[in-house]
Design a protein around this motif. Structure first.
Motif, PDB file in Angstrom:
ATOM      1  N   ASP A 340      38.143  44.938  34.996  1.00 28.79           N
ATOM      2  CA  ASP A 340      38.607  46.152  34.325  1.00 28.79           C
ATOM      3  C   ASP A 340      40.031  45.978  33.792  1.00 28.79           C
ATOM      4  OD1 ASP A 340      36.243  47.489  34.759  1.00 28.79           O
ATOM      5  OD2 ASP A 340      36.905  48.403  36.647  1.00 28.79           O
ATOM      6  N   ILE A 341      40.869  45.334  34.589  1.00 27.26           N
ATOM      7  CA  ILE A 341      42.252  45.080  34.155  1.00 27.26           C
ATOM      8  C   ILE A 341      42.257  44.114  32.974  1.00 27.26           C
ATOM      9  CG2 ILE A 341      44.483  44.103  34.822  1.00 27.26           C
ATOM     10  CD1 ILE A 341      43.879  45.054  37.694  1.00 27.26           C
ATOM     11  N   ARG A 342      41.398  43.094  33.052  1.00 28.50           N
ATOM     12  CA  ARG A 342      41.313  42.125  31.952  1.00 28.50           C
ATOM     13  C   ARG A 342      40.995  42.822  30.621  1.00 28.50           C
ATOM     14  NH1 ARG A 342      40.199  36.413  32.823  1.00 28.50           N
ATOM     15  NH2 ARG A 342      40.754  35.842  34.957  1.00 28.50           N
ATOM     16  N   LYS A 343      40.080  43.776  30.675  1.00 31.20           N
ATOM     17  CA  LYS A 343      39.735  44.513  29.452  1.00 31.20           C
ATOM     18  C   LYS A 343      40.941  45.296  28.945  1.00 31.20           C
ATOM     19  CE  LYS A 343      34.816  45.091  30.527  1.00 31.20           C
ATOM     20  NZ  LYS A 343      33.770  46.062  30.975  1.00 31.20           N
ATOM     21  N   GLU A 344      41.672  45.897  29.858  1.00 38.59           N
ATOM     22  CA  GLU A 344      42.841  46.698  29.485  1.00 38.59           C
ATOM     23  C   GLU A 344      43.914  45.873  28.797  1.00 38.59           C
ATOM     24  OE1 GLU A 344      44.515  50.460  31.624  1.00 38.59           O
ATOM     25  OE2 GLU A 344      44.005  48.968  33.146  1.00 38.59           O
ATOM     26  N   ILE A 345      44.108  44.643  29.297  1.00 38.45           N
ATOM     27  CA  ILE A 345      45.215  43.832  28.763  1.00 38.45           C
ATOM     28  C   ILE A 345      44.708  42.659  27.906  1.00 38.45           C
ATOM     29  CG2 ILE A 345      46.828  44.512  30.563  1.00 38.45           C
ATOM     30  CD1 ILE A 345      46.294  41.900  32.007  1.00 38.45           C
ATOM     31  N   ARG A 346      43.448  42.766  27.489  1.00 40.27           N
ATOM     32  CA  ARG A 346      42.870  41.849  26.502  1.00 40.27           C
ATOM     33  C   ARG A 346      42.890  40.384  26.953  1.00 40.27           C
ATOM     34  NH1 ARG A 346      46.214  45.206  24.874  1.00 40.27           N
ATOM     35  NH2 ARG A 346      47.853  43.697  24.460  1.00 40.27           N
ATOM     36  N   ILE A 347      42.361  40.140  28.145  1.00 40.95           N
ATOM     37  CA  ILE A 347      42.168  38.778  28.649  1.00 40.95           C
ATOM     38  C   ILE A 347      40.670  38.575  28.834  1.00 40.95           C
ATOM     39  CG2 ILE A 347      42.549  37.182  30.565  1.00 40.95           C
ATOM     40  CD1 ILE A 347      45.240  38.495  31.032  1.00 40.95           C
ATOM     41  N   PRO A 348      40.086  37.564  28.199  1.00 38.74           N
ATOM     42  CA  PRO A 348      38.633  37.367  28.286  1.00 38.74           C
ATOM     43  C   PRO A 348      38.155  37.256  29.730  1.00 38.74           C
ATOM     44  CG  PRO A 348      39.576  35.934  26.608  1.00 38.74           C
ATOM     45  CD  PRO A 348      40.727  36.560  27.333  1.00 38.74           C
ATOM     46  N   ILE A 349      37.084  37.969  30.030  1.00 39.87           N
ATOM     47  CA  ILE A 349      36.478  37.898  31.363  1.00 39.87           C
ATOM     48  C   ILE A 349      35.914  36.498  31.566  1.00 39.87           C
ATOM     49  CG2 ILE A 349      34.575  38.771  32.791  1.00 39.87           C
ATOM     50  CD1 ILE A 349      35.047  41.511  31.417  1.00 39.87           C
ATOM     51  N   GLY A 350      36.245  35.914  32.707  1.00 42.21           N
ATOM     52  CA  GLY A 350      35.768  34.562  33.012  1.00 42.21           C
ATOM     53  C   GLY A 350      36.758  33.469  32.684  1.00 42.21           C
ATOM     54  N   LEU A 351      37.761  33.780  31.861  1.00 40.48           N
ATOM     55  CA  LEU A 351      38.769  32.767  31.519  1.00 40.48           C
ATOM     56  C   LEU A 351      39.724  32.584  32.688  1.00 40.48           C
ATOM     57  CD1 LEU A 351      40.079  30.960  29.275  1.00 40.48           C
ATOM     58  CD2 LEU A 351      41.562  32.903  28.794  1.00 40.48           C
ATOM     59  N   GLU A 352      39.921  31.341  33.112  1.00 37.42           N
ATOM     60  CA  GLU A 352      40.826  31.075  34.226  1.00 37.42           C
ATOM     61  C   GLU A 352      42.271  31.124  33.739  1.00 37.42           C
ATOM     62  OE1 GLU A 352      41.734  27.719  37.667  1.00 37.42           O
ATOM     63  OE2 GLU A 352      39.883  27.624  36.523  1.00 37.42           O
ATOM     64  N   ILE A 353      43.071  31.945  34.394  1.00 36.50           N
ATOM     65  CA  ILE A 353      44.484  32.088  34.035  1.00 36.50           C
ATOM     66  C   ILE A 353      45.322  31.275  35.017  1.00 36.50           C
ATOM     67  CG2 ILE A 353      46.377  33.702  33.660  1.00 36.50           C
ATOM     68  CD1 ILE A 353      44.101  34.123  31.756  1.00 36.50           C
ATOM     69  N   PRO A 354      46.051  30.271  34.533  1.00 42.35           N
ATOM     70  CA  PRO A 354      46.875  29.449  35.435  1.00 42.35           C
ATOM     71  C   PRO A 354      47.972  30.278  36.091  1.00 42.35           C
ATOM     72  CG  PRO A 354      46.712  28.472  33.228  1.00 42.35           C
ATOM     73  CD  PRO A 354      46.176  29.856  33.126  1.00 42.35           C
ATOM     74  N   VAL A 397      47.489  31.411  25.855  1.00 41.03           N
ATOM     75  CA  VAL A 397      47.436  31.471  27.325  1.00 41.03           C
ATOM     76  C   VAL A 397      48.765  31.954  27.906  1.00 41.03           C
ATOM     77  CG1 VAL A 397      47.187  30.115  29.441  1.00 41.03           C
ATOM     78  CG2 VAL A 397      45.556  29.805  27.564  1.00 41.03           C
ATOM     79  N   PRO A 398      49.927  31.418  27.489  1.00 42.14           N
ATOM     80  CA  PRO A 398      51.191  31.977  27.992  1.00 42.14           C
ATOM     81  C   PRO A 398      51.344  33.473  27.713  1.00 42.14           C
ATOM     82  CG  PRO A 398      51.603  29.857  26.964  1.00 42.14           C
ATOM     83  CD  PRO A 398      50.170  30.193  26.700  1.00 42.14           C
ATOM     84  N   GLN A 399      50.838  33.934  26.562  1.00 37.07           N
ATOM     85  CA  GLN A 399      50.920  35.364  26.270  1.00 37.07           C
ATOM     86  C   GLN A 399      50.005  36.174  27.191  1.00 37.07           C
ATOM     87  OE1 GLN A 399      52.832  37.300  23.731  1.00 37.07           O
ATOM     88  NE2 GLN A 399      54.022  35.476  24.197  1.00 37.07           N
ATOM     89  N   MET A 400      48.857  35.608  27.550  1.00 42.68           N
ATOM     90  CA  MET A 400      47.981  36.257  28.533  1.00 42.68           C
ATOM     91  C   MET A 400      48.645  36.272  29.912  1.00 42.68           C
ATOM     92  SD  MET A 400      44.209  34.784  27.609  1.00 42.68           S
ATOM     93  CE  MET A 400      43.705  34.590  25.901  1.00 42.68           C
ATOM     94  N   GLN A 401      49.284  35.151  30.262  1.00 40.89           N
ATOM     95  CA  GLN A 401      50.017  35.102  31.535  1.00 40.89           C
ATOM     96  C   GLN A 401      51.107  36.169  31.566  1.00 40.89           C
ATOM     97  OE1 GLN A 401      51.080  30.821  31.211  1.00 40.89           O
ATOM     98  NE2 GLN A 401      50.397  30.681  33.341  1.00 40.89           N
ATOM     99  N   LEU A 402      51.789  36.341  30.446  1.00 43.08           N
ATOM    100  CA  LEU A 402      52.857  37.334  30.350  1.00 43.08           C
ATOM    101  C   LEU A 402      52.314  38.739  30.598  1.00 43.08           C
ATOM    102  CD1 LEU A 402      55.726  38.238  29.625  1.00 43.08           C
ATOM    103  CD2 LEU A 402      55.129  37.976  27.207  1.00 43.08           C
ATOM    104  N   ARG A 403      51.206  39.080  29.941  1.00 47.78           N
ATOM    105  CA  ARG A 403      50.630  40.420  30.124  1.00 47.78           C
ATOM    106  C   ARG A 403      50.142  40.612  31.563  1.00 47.78           C
ATOM    107  NH1 ARG A 403      48.378  39.025  25.125  1.00 47.78           N
ATOM    108  NH2 ARG A 403      46.254  38.821  25.933  1.00 47.78           N
ATOM    109  N   ALA A 404      49.506  39.572  32.106  1.00 45.79           N
ATOM    110  CA  ALA A 404      49.000  39.667  33.480  1.00 45.79           C
ATOM    111  C   ALA A 404      50.149  39.834  34.475  1.00 45.79           C
ATOM    112  CB  ALA A 404      48.171  38.424  33.816  1.00 45.79           C
ATOM    113  N   ALA A 405      51.232  39.073  34.283  1.00 48.11           N
ATOM    114  CA  ALA A 405      52.380  39.152  35.189  1.00 48.11           C
ATOM    115  C   ALA A 405      53.025  40.541  35.122  1.00 48.11           C
ATOM    116  CB  ALA A 405      53.401  38.076  34.829  1.00 48.11           C
TER     117      ALA A 405
END
Length: 623
Positions: A340-354, A397-405
């Motif tokens: 659910d969080i992935r959808k909110e912050i636009r990170i593909p479900i199943g993609l491994e985030i380092p 990927v760094p931009q996804m890491q940024l949103r996740a962090a």
């Protein structure tokens, strides 16, 4: 409400009653058929109902819609040309089609943000033009936009440049030489000499034959680059070579520069800022040719000296997501964001985030932590509703890491409203680049090459040169924004300067053509005198395109797709030129036909002017 919006509303009213479906649902599902000859508007039935055996009986008696019929899974509609023209031009304004949003936002657009170590090159060109175009489009839509440039002045690359400058005794740029180009040469020389020194030392202890040959080949490549660089300033090269080759610990000196600058020691602060600002002067000079400017330049070092980065780091080190990763502290992003969080912050479900590494083993911070601090700063400094980062697709990927962090650390609103506007690479045909080796085509060189071709074309056509810079700007901008951002761009100088088709100058030429027809007319455009029988074939197509412009503008801006508007304007120009080559306007003897055609020309002129201005391209009246 603009004309086509009224037409859609009329159709939705009718179909919601016929289908017994909510009007808003119908309205939001009306679309343009892919083939215009089929219909003007269409409603795909599966989008609003599961009952497909609907019958449309009897004649439709509407105003803007003159015909409605069912064809398979679609209900189609055709517009009333005469009423549409009347609706558009009865209260026609010079700002036609530029529809202001009902929900204006405060938006930060950060773009370009190149390392201040060498001139902007063609790789930065796409970033700068896309970012500037987005900002202009959003402003036209009524949003309050703040444009920022992030100055990366605290990393190894700037430290390496300062190291090289120290070996030269911290000289000032020679008079008349562009400052960023001068710095780029020193940076490339310093880097190449350091790499040669490093390989020479590695060769002393290399025993494996294949590894030895590989290093020799690499050194040969570097020596060729060194020879080329030395020809550009032999004195600098010789001095750098002597100093660096005799330096026992270059990396130690570079690390010391990084460390002391991060600490904010006064002497190194003055030195670094002086040369970084030289680079920025060069950047501004280059970008101003393309009418690209910034509201703020934000220095990475300020975030360090103001303790913004330290506060984020301290906070992250107390997070439940903190882990030990390869001997240093990091944030576990994989296990602390669910689907659910992935959808909110636009990170593909199943993609491994380092994991997001927080610091180096020596305790200094990494750019990822600084990016968190800078994102918070951008939102707070401008009280922003959204922040758009224009950054190459390699940084996805760094931009996804940024949103996740940001989300994990509690800045959920910022994570949700941080947008990565990603774009593919741009290349100049037949040229590979490497800034560290001094091999690149600078933005200035691209501009000059295009200017040379454009000038030759203008002279060949016996045109006027007073608008040369505006035509060059349009040629370069169009080449970038006419392509979807996620696709690569291959930049061909001769193609982008084409005056005949598919280029910025072509759109400007078409606008000038329409403008000059109107400027020569003394006609009083009386809408009661139009000839509805004239509104067929290309003239009908042009009328429909004029009607669609507000929709195109809204969709292009709201979905951040400048290519949608650009391609629309190109097609409008194509249809207009095709029609005008066949029929006269001012020379038409029949008054009703002439007035009808002049209305069409007026619509085309206005749409082209407003569309081009939105994209940052001047609408020229003379070429």
């Amino acid at each position: 409400m603009y004309a086509l919006a009224k037409a859609k509303d009329e159709l939705a009213n009718y179909l919601s009653n016929v289908l017994n479906v909510d009007k808003e649902k119908v309205l939001n599902s009306i679309e343009y058929p892919t083939k215009e000859q089929i219909a003007d508007l269409a409603l795909p039935l599966p989008s609003v109902t599961k009952k497909f055996d609907i019958e449309i009986k009897g004649e439709y008696n509407g105003r803007l819609i003159k015909e409605v019929w069912k064809d398979g899974l679609f209900i189609n509609a055709r517009l009333n040309e005469k009423e549409l023209l009347k609706e558009i031009f009865t209260n026609f304004s010079e700002n036609y089609g530029i529809i202001k949003t009902e929900r204006p936002l405060r938006i930060v657009v950060e773009h370009t943000s190149a390392n201040p170590i060498h001139p902007l090159h063609i790789g930065h060109l796409r970033n700068a033009i896309l970012g500037d175009t987005l900002a202009k489009m959003l402003k036209a839509r009524g949003h309050e936009v703040n444009v920022r440039f992030y100055v990366n002045d605290s990393g190894r690359q700037v430290a390496l440049l300062i190291y090289g400058l120290s070996k030269l005794g911290y000289p000032d740029p020679p008079s008349g030489e562009k400052k960023d180009q001068w710095l780029g040469l020193i940076y490339a020389m310093t880097n190449v000499i350091l790499e040669i020194k490093k390989i020479n030392e590695e060769l002393k202890s290399t025993t494996n034959d294949s590894e030895y040959k590989e290093k020799i080949a690499r050194r040969d490549e570097l020596l060729i680059s060194a020879s080329e660089l030395s020809k550009r300033n032999q004195e600098y090269f010789n001095k750098l070579s002597d100093q660096i080759m005799n330096d026992k610990d270059p990396e130690g000196e570079i690390s010391k520069i990084i460390e002391n600058y991060e600490k904010g020691e006064e002497d190194i602060k003055k030195i670094v800022r002086k040369y970084v600002d030289f680079a920025l002067e060069g950047f501004k000079e280059s970008l101003e040719k393309l009418h690209i400017m910034f509201d703020n330049f934000d220095y990475e070092s300020d975030l360090l000296w103001n303790n913004d980065v330290k506060l984020v780091l301290d906070f992250a080190l107390t997070s439940v997501a903190k882990i030990n990763y390869k001997g240093t502290a990091a944030l576990d992003l994989q296990n602390y964001i669910d689907d659910d969080i992935r959808k909110e912050i636009r990170i593909p479900i199943g993609l491994e985030i380092p994991p997001l590494v927080l610091m180096r083993s020596d305790g200094t911070t990494l750019y990822t932590v600084r990016d968190i601090a800078y994102t918070i700063y951008k939102f707070r400094q401008f009280n922003a509703d959204e922040v758009i980062n224009v950054i190459a697709e390699q940084q996805s990927v760094p931009q996804m890491q940024l949103r996740a962090a940001l989300y994990i650390l509690g800045w959920k609103k910022f994570a949700i409203n941080l947008i990565h506007f990603s774009y593919g690479m741009v290349t100049l045909q037949g040229m590979k680049m490497s800034g560290r080796l001094g091999k690149y085509i600078s933005l200035d060189e691209v501009y000059d090459k295009v200017a040379e071709v454009v000038k030759a074309k203008i002279e060949e056509k016996k045109g006027i040169l007073e608008n040369l810079n505006e035509i060059v700007n349009s040629a370069i901008r169009y080449a970038i924004i006419s392509v979807s951002a996620n696709k690569p761009v291959s930049f061909d100088v001769k193609r982008v300067a084409n005056f005949e088709e598919n280029s910025g100058p072509y759109l400007q030429y078409t606008y000038a053509r329409a403008y000059n027809i109107l400027s020569k007319s003394t006609e009083n455009l009386d809408i009661s005198k139009i000839d509805e029988n004239e509104l067929k074939n290309e003239k009908r197509t042009l009328l429909l395109m004029i009607a669609k412009f507000p929709d195109i503008f809204i969709n292009s801006v709201d979905h951040l797709q400048p290519e949608v508007l650009t391609v629309f304007l190109r097609r409008l120009a194509d249809v207009f030129n095709s029609w005008y080559d066949k029929e006269r306007v001012l020379q038409e003897p029949d008054e009703s036909k002439r007035i009808t055609r002049l209305f069409i020309v007026k619509g085309v002129e206005t749409v082209l002017r407003n569309g081009l201005n939105t994209l940052g391209i001047a609408s020229l009246t003379r070429m």
